[in-house]
Write a protein that holds these residues in place. Structure first.
Motif, PDB file in Angstrom:
ATOM      1  N   GLU A 114       0.838  -1.202   0.000  1.00 24.77           N
ATOM      2  CA  GLU A 114       0.000   0.000   0.000  1.00 24.77           C
ATOM      3  C   GLU A 114       0.874   1.254   0.000  1.00 24.77           C
ATOM      4  O   GLU A 114       0.790   2.075   0.911  1.00 24.77           O
ATOM      5  CB  GLU A 114      -0.929   0.002   1.218  1.00 24.77           C
ATOM      6  N   PRO A 115       1.712   1.431  -1.011  1.00 22.88           N
ATOM      7  CA  PRO A 115       2.613   2.596  -1.023  1.00 22.88           C
ATOM      8  C   PRO A 115       1.827   3.893  -1.187  1.00 22.88           C
ATOM      9  O   PRO A 115       0.786   3.932  -1.852  1.00 22.88           O
ATOM     10  CB  PRO A 115       3.501   2.317  -2.240  1.00 22.88           C
ATOM     11  N   ASP A 116       2.344   4.961  -0.603  1.00 23.69           N
ATOM     12  CA  ASP A 116       1.669   6.257  -0.705  1.00 23.69           C
ATOM     13  C   ASP A 116       1.867   6.866  -2.094  1.00 23.69           C
ATOM     14  O   ASP A 116       0.914   7.225  -2.774  1.00 23.69           O
ATOM     15  CB  ASP A 116       2.193   7.214   0.371  1.00 23.69           C
ATOM     16  N   ALA A 168       4.088  10.629  -7.321  1.00 25.23           N
ATOM     17  CA  ALA A 168       3.837  10.143  -8.676  1.00 25.23           C
ATOM     18  C   ALA A 168       2.533  10.656  -9.276  1.00 25.23           C
ATOM     19  O   ALA A 168       2.250  10.385 -10.444  1.00 25.23           O
ATOM     20  CB  ALA A 168       3.827   8.615  -8.689  1.00 25.23           C
ATOM     21  N   PHE A 169       1.744  11.422  -8.501  1.00 26.81           N
ATOM     22  CA  PHE A 169       0.421  11.821  -8.978  1.00 26.81           C
ATOM     23  C   PHE A 169       0.248  13.328  -8.888  1.00 26.81           C
ATOM     24  O   PHE A 169       0.753  13.976  -7.970  1.00 26.81           O
ATOM     25  CB  PHE A 169      -0.677  11.136  -8.138  1.00 26.81           C
ATOM     26  N   ARG A 170      -0.474  13.858  -9.862  1.00 26.80           N
ATOM     27  CA  ARG A 170      -0.854  15.259  -9.811  1.00 26.80           C
ATOM     28  C   ARG A 170      -1.917  15.432  -8.740  1.00 26.80           C
ATOM     29  O   ARG A 170      -2.746  14.575  -8.521  1.00 26.80           O
ATOM     30  CB  ARG A 170      -1.423  15.718 -11.155  1.00 26.80           C
ATOM     31  N   ARG A 171      -1.898  16.569  -8.116  1.00 24.53           N
ATOM     32  CA  ARG A 171      -2.899  16.831  -7.094  1.00 24.53           C
ATOM     33  C   ARG A 171      -4.233  17.139  -7.750  1.00 24.53           C
ATOM     34  O   ARG A 171      -4.306  17.814  -8.773  1.00 24.53           O
ATOM     35  CB  ARG A 171      -2.461  17.997  -6.202  1.00 24.53           C
ATOM     36  N   ASP A 172      -5.297  16.648  -7.143  1.00 26.96           N
ATOM     37  CA  ASP A 172      -6.639  16.864  -7.661  1.00 26.96           C
ATOM     38  C   ASP A 172      -6.957  18.352  -7.637  1.00 26.96           C
ATOM     39  O   ASP A 172      -6.785  19.029  -6.620  1.00 26.96           O
ATOM     40  CB  ASP A 172      -7.640  16.091  -6.791  1.00 26.96           C
TER      41      ASP A 172
END
Length: 371
Positions: free
Chosen positions: A348-350, A354-358
């Motif tokens: 369950e990595p955070d 790696a992701f754009r913020r909503d």
């Protein structure tokens, strides 16, 4: 299967107005019934794997193995579908889909490949993400099923359509092993059924009458399986091969799809009827079943290489009972919170980096600052 999907939704009362939104339950609250069901199902998965080397020469072990394989994965998949009903492809859910399924798939696909190079004595076995190895098929299948959830929620007759797809898959050996699509398509109806279920459906199988009826049904299933062992292949319940690959006429595939679906659902209902609804000592372990599922496979694979099944006494009743108990204890330990803490970084990595913020989340933060 992942922990963040097991949130209980509040159901509006019958007297409430239609436009009144349901009142959410407190965050973090879990339903003990489903945690219990998941734990008991993963114990049966581990036991089933421990029985594989015991089937040769033992009709009774083969019958038990066939019955367990008829319902343990269908039960998991139905429950997974039930808790996928809220999947809407929003940024947050896509992120959890990637971190909770795609990343563990990549890591464990590589880990199992490297491990079985040694245990199977195949040093040249390639690391590939297109051909799921051993237990990893479930991760990629659940990834695909969950991505298609919005489609099944808009189709007029989702379960019949899913059954037709599964029936047609058995006619095509050319589907091949890429992403284990044969098994993904054949197990699809169970996931779609889970999407269609509501809390009241689970309450039906938890009645006292259902628990009583489950006893003769399971007994009958064992008798039928004992009769069927020398007469049919239990591989029909694996849902990983076409009819041609099982040396059967093509028309067997669609027929066996319907037959196994019916048999599996009856046994799943009987299994759920026996699952306790109150909190038990093992309820907390239901949140860690994916850990137990993926980690116990290394022991299951290594046990054959290490020769644990070679002594003759292991294949006698006392040895078979010991193997069963050890498998249950092993997977229980692997579902415990300490083990989950050790492996959470990969399961369950955070991965916030790696992701754009909503954009909506950023807008809420800006508004909060202004206030």
């Amino acid at each position: 299967m992942s922990e963040d999907t097991l949130r209980i939704r509040a159901v509006p009362s019958a007297t409430a107005e239609r436009k009144t939104p349901p009142v959410p339950e407190p965050a973090g609250r879990r339903d003990a019934f489903f945690d219990n069901a998941k734990y008991l199902a993963i114990v049966l998965v581990a036991i089933g794997h421990s029985w594989e080397p015991l089937r040769d020469g033992s009709r009774a072990a083969s019958a038990l193995y066939m019955v367990v394989y008829a319902f343990h994965m269908p039960a998991f998949i139905v429950i997974s579908g039930y808790f996928s009903r809220s999947f809407d492809a929003s940024p947050g859910r896509i992120r959890r889909l990637i971190t909770g399924l795609a990343v563990p798939y990549i890591v464990f696909e590589a880990a199992y490949t490297l491990f079985t190079r040694w245990t199977d004595q195949e040093p040249d076995r390639p690391v590939t993400l297109l051909d799921p190895l051993y237990l990893t098929w479930f991760l990629i299948a659940l990834f695909i099923w969950r991505l298609t959830t919005p489609i099944w929620q808009r189709v007029r007759w989702p379960l019949p359509v899913a059954l037709v797809i599964a029936m047609l898959a058995t006619l095509s050996p050319s589907i091949g092993n890429d992403l284990d699509l044969q098994r993904t398509l054949q197990f699809l109806p169970y996931f779609v059924l889970g999407l269609l279920l509501r809390p009241e459906h689970f309450r039906l199988v938890r009645r006292r009458a259902a628990r009583i009826l489950a006893v003769p049904v399971f007994a009958g299933a064992l008798v039928v399986a004992y009769w069927a062992v020398p007469r049919m292949s239990g591989a029909w319940f694996y849902h990983r091969d076409s009819a041609e690959e099982l040396a059967a006429p093509s028309w067997y595939g669609p027929v066996m799809t319907l037959v196994t679906f019916g048999c599996s659902l009856v046994l799943v209902a009987c299994f759920l009827a026996w699952v306790p609804g109150r909190r038990m000592w093992f309820t907390v372990l239901g949140a860690g079943t994916l850990y137990g599922y993926l980690l116990h496979g290394f022991v299951a694979q290594g046990s054959k290489f290490w020769g644990w099944y070679e002594p003759a006494w292991v294949h006698r009743p006392p040895g078979e009972i010991l193997v069963t108990v050890v498998a249950a204890l092993l997977v229980t330990v692997l579902c415990t919170p300490p083990v989950r803490r050790v492996f959470r970084w990969v399961m369950e990595p955070d991965m916030a980096w790696a992701f754009r913020r909503d954009a909506r989340h950023q807008a809420r933060e800006r508004n909060a600052v202004r206030v």
